[in-house]
Enzyme design. Sequence first.
Site, PDB file in Angstrom:
ATOM      1  CD1 TRP A  90      -2.447  -2.047   1.710  1.00 20.89           C
ATOM      2  CD2 TRP A  90      -3.037  -1.029  -0.195  1.00 20.89           C
ATOM      3  NE1 TRP A  90      -3.495  -2.744   1.162  1.00 20.89           N
ATOM      4  CE2 TRP A  90      -3.881  -2.148  -0.003  1.00 20.89           C
ATOM      5  CE3 TRP A  90      -3.214  -0.241  -1.335  1.00 20.89           C
ATOM      6  CZ2 TRP A  90      -4.901  -2.490  -0.903  1.00 20.89           C
ATOM      7  CZ3 TRP A  90      -4.226  -0.581  -2.232  1.00 20.89           C
ATOM      8  CH2 TRP A  90      -5.047  -1.687  -2.016  1.00 20.89           C
ATOM      9  CG  ASP A 161      -3.586   4.241   3.606  1.00 18.89           C
ATOM     10  OD1 ASP A 161      -4.704   4.116   4.157  1.00 18.89           O
ATOM     11  OD2 ASP A 161      -3.235   3.574   2.609  1.00 18.89           O
ATOM     12  CE  LYS A 185      -8.861  -2.859   3.593  1.00 22.59           C
ATOM     13  NZ  LYS A 185      -8.180  -1.978   2.655  1.00 22.59           N
TER      14      LYS A 185
HETATM   15  C1  LIG Z   1      -7.566  -1.478   1.583  1.00 17.11           C
HETATM   16  C2  LIG Z   1      -6.485  -0.465   1.629  1.00 17.11           C
HETATM   17  C3  LIG Z   1      -6.330   0.511   0.622  1.00 17.11           C
HETATM   18  C4  LIG Z   1      -7.200   0.556  -0.606  1.00 17.11           C
HETATM   19  O1  LIG Z   1      -8.424   1.060  -0.348  1.00 17.11           O
HETATM   20  P1  LIG Z   1      -9.507   1.310  -1.530  1.00 17.11           P
HETATM   21  O2  LIG Z   1     -10.681   1.748  -0.734  1.00 17.11           O
HETATM   22  O3  LIG Z   1      -9.702  -0.004  -2.219  1.00 17.11           O
HETATM   23  O4  LIG Z   1      -8.983   2.354  -2.409  1.00 17.11           O
HETATM   24  C5  LIG Z   1      -5.321   1.431   0.766  1.00 17.11           C
HETATM   25  N1  LIG Z   1      -4.507   1.424   1.829  1.00 17.11           N
HETATM   26  C6  LIG Z   1      -4.616   0.495   2.807  1.00 17.11           C
HETATM   27  C7  LIG Z   1      -3.686   0.533   3.975  1.00 17.11           C
HETATM   28  C8  LIG Z   1      -5.610  -0.472   2.730  1.00 17.11           C
HETATM   29  O5  LIG Z   1      -5.719  -1.396   3.699  1.00 17.11           O
END
Ligand SMILES: *Cc1c(COP(=O)(O)O)cnc(C)c1O
Length: 350
Positions: A90, A161, A185
């Site tokens: 990521w 993030d 999540k």
């Molecule tokens: C799942 C995830 C993403 C991607 O998220 P989207 O909503 O599919 O764009 C980005 N960063 C992390 C840390 C994630 O767990």
Amino acid sequence: MLPEEVLREAQTELLDWHQTGMSIMEVGHRGRAFQSIVEQTEADLRELMDIPDNYHLLFLTGGATAQFSMVPMNLFAKKNHADYIDTGIWSKKALTEAMRFGQVNIAAQIEYQEGLACIPKEEKWSLNPDAAYVHYTPNETIEGIEFNSTPKTGQVPLVADMSSSILSQPINVRDFGIIYAGAQKNLGQAGISLVIIRDDLVHEPAIPTPILYSYKLHIDNKSLYNTPPTFAWYILGLTVAWVKRQGGVKTFAEINQHKAQTLYHFIDSHHEFYNNTVHPDCRSRMNVPFNLSQVNLTETFLQAAEKEGLTNLKGHRLAGGVRASLYNAMPQQGVDKLIEFMKDFARTHG
Ligand SMILES: *Cc1c(COP(=O)(O)O)cnc(C)c1O
């Protein structure tokens, strides 16, 4: 998974939300009914995360992936270079996107010590004190790597993030310039993301930017410039209220710590059969990836687990192996059941 209570609430209210005679999917997003959800969700999040007044909350579309673009598009103004910490898939996606808009300095990168993934100590990072911001991924969802403290970046705004770790433990929002997270999540369902942004970082984007990618536009319009994903916003609101009812982030920090510890302990004490390759200092509390020593048994393991109702255990397509995601909605019983299954499987196939 989502908390069952949240799903049941949504089910009960599906045809008639708060005596409106309509589903929440049918009420206008600028009307009073929806406005009450907007206000309650923001108030709950501010309380749960202790968010100071000089931070704005935004509810946007495009997932965390849209934030990979929005952050550089909005923060590359006077300076168009930033530091990124590369700890996995990521963070690599985030920094690759930022490279389209300016210069990226990879200030630190994941290391391997005797086969274990380690986050390098902050003393060894090559941070640029003049960077527009420092970006990092507190929890790498795919590799199961998590920071055990917040990096110190001095005057340089820290951007995080938090897609897979938000609301899993207390954090000090004041340490951050921007926090963003896709909701699917720990905050609810897909289709909406939360962005928390410090007021001094809000200005007109310096480069020509698609209108929906301007933080300032969304702040000026309270995230209602265009039609938002109202149902996803509603589910986010229910989820946040549920976190509050359970006792807030401190309670979840304890529960999550315990869930992860029991699973790692089991894996480590059965290393002839299962193994996790992340250093104990930076093992994720949210995502526990592991491999079977007999790699060719992985598919059999996943199929047998599925039969027991233990689903979604397949590792990310880029990582393979097995991954147990232990988000807030996963109870300790889920972990205990997985461990019992793993014990049996090792006994029959060992
Ligand atoms: C799942 C995830 C993403 C991607 O998220 P989207 O909503 O599919 O764009 C980005 N960063 C992390 C840390 C994630 O767990």
